[in-house]
Design an enzyme around this catalytic site. Structure first.
Site, mmCIF file in Angstrom:
data_model
loop_
_atom_site.group_PDB
_atom_site.id
_atom_site.type_symbol
_atom_site.label_atom_id
_atom_site.label_comp_id
_atom_site.label_asym_id
_atom_site.label_seq_id
_atom_site.Cartn_x
_atom_site.Cartn_y
_atom_site.Cartn_z
ATOM 1 N N LYS A 126 0.843 -1.192 0.000
ATOM 2 C CA LYS A 126 0.000 0.000 0.000
ATOM 3 C C LYS A 126 0.881 1.246 0.000
ATOM 4 O O LYS A 126 0.606 2.227 -0.676
ATOM 5 C CB LYS A 126 -0.854 0.023 1.266
HETATM 6 N N1 GLU Z 1 -2.652 -7.514 9.296
HETATM 7 C C1 GLU Z 1 -1.472 -8.048 8.667
HETATM 8 C C2 GLU Z 1 -1.287 -7.404 7.314
HETATM 9 O O1 GLU Z 1 -2.214 -6.817 6.776
HETATM 10 C C3 GLU Z 1 -1.517 -9.539 8.484
HETATM 11 C C4 GLU Z 1 -1.293 -10.245 9.743
HETATM 12 C C5 GLU Z 1 -1.263 -11.746 9.707
HETATM 13 O O2 GLU Z 1 -1.747 -12.358 8.748
HETATM 14 O O3 GLU Z 1 -0.765 -12.313 10.663
HETATM 15 O O4 GLU Z 1 -0.193 -7.465 6.778
#
Ligand code: GLU
Length: 298
Positions: free
Chosen positions: A264
């Protein structure tokens, strides 16, 4: 036999791109193949960077791709009390200490030490300098006084204490797309005294992810290779907190033509932009190596 539980856990701090689509579709495919359930978790502890419109877009993009998930969706921002309870366990076990340092102070403490012995200061797997331990042995009176005065502080794992308390060895089992498993050794110590409760948020990615995976009964974690090193820290947190360690699959990352991973922050083309250009979910599935049509759930 209980069903395997998978989860896709995006953060609503930007629009999803093809890398997210790959991770979500792989979770979906493996959940189906192993007769499991698929959960969606919104990782929005970072209140300053997460926005409701990005969360809405996650639901839209995933539904457009043909994914379905169980309701209710767990939103981390609604569960700070769970992370607080885990933090209190860490504290009770003597696994953490408060740190009053700013980023700048850490950087200059590291810079001083780097100059003296003339060799580079060790880094964690994310490339950040290991914490030099400035606040590790503060007298308890000083800690109490500074906290009572409202001085902002984070909480760090006390790796020295933990090595004595829970020396390991650490490891976990990884699985592949065919369901074959193998043992992997983990080295949590390479993270140094990692922050587990941030100054600005009463938790951290590492703490909330292990708490949620356990609370949601997740048995199979499928996520990108960029988080593989973090798993070493996660198994240590699971050991301290008495939580089960799921099976892990860290998939390869999609890269742009320059070889950088899609992100992003690098403004990689979003699924919404691809959709606006006329790409269909089938085309995206095919491009990412999945069957063109979503297989009906069983
Ligand atoms: N929230 C994390 C991300 O968007 C992913 C975390 C996970 O899969 O452990 O990169």
């Amino acid at each position: 036999m209980t069903k395997p539980v998978f989860r896709f856990a995006p953060s609503p701090n930007g629009r999803l791109h093809l890398g997210h689509a790959y991770s979500a579709l792989l979770n979906d495919e493996l959940a189906r193949r192993f007769g499991g359930r698929l959960l969606l978790r919104i990782e929005d502890i970072d209140i300053a960077r997460c926005r409701p419109e990005f969360e809405t877009a996650i639901y839209e993009d995933l539904a457009w791709l043909g994914l379905r998930w169980e309701e209710p969706v767990r939103r981390q921002s609604e569960h700070f009390e769970d992370y607080r309870a885990a933090f209190l366990t860490l504290r009770r076990r003597g696994a953490v200490y408060p740190c009053f340092c700013s980023r700048k102070e850490v950087a200059s403490a590291v810079a001083c030490r780097e100059v003296k012995p003339g060799r580079p200061w060790p880094r964690d797997p994310d490339g950040a300098p290991l914490y030099p331990g400035t606040c590790r042995d503060l007298p308890s009176g000083e800690i109490e006084r500074r906290i009572a005065a409202g001085e902002p502080h984070s909480w760090r794992l006390d790796m020295g204490a933990l090595r004595a308390l829970l020396p390991g060895p650490y490891g976990y089992r990884r699985f592949d797309r065919e369901g074959r498993e193998e043992a992997v050794a983990a080295d949590p110590w390479r993270w140094g005294d990692a922050v587990v409760v941030r100054k600005d948020v009463p938790t951290s990615y590492h703490l909330s992810v292990v708490v949620d995976d356990a609370l949601q009964g997740v048995t199979h974690v499928v996520r990108g290779q960029d988080l593989e090193a973090a798993t070493d820290l996660h198994v240590l947190l699971q050991a301290i907190l008495g939580l089960p360690t799921p099976l892990y699959h860290h998939h390869g990352l999609l890269r742009d033509p320059e070889g950088d991973k899609l992100a992003k922050s690098r403004r990689s083309q979003s699924l919404a932009e691809l959709r606006a250009e006329g790409l269909t979910p089938q085309a995206i599935r095919q491009r990412l190596g999945f069957a063109g049509q979503p297989t009906p759930s069983t």
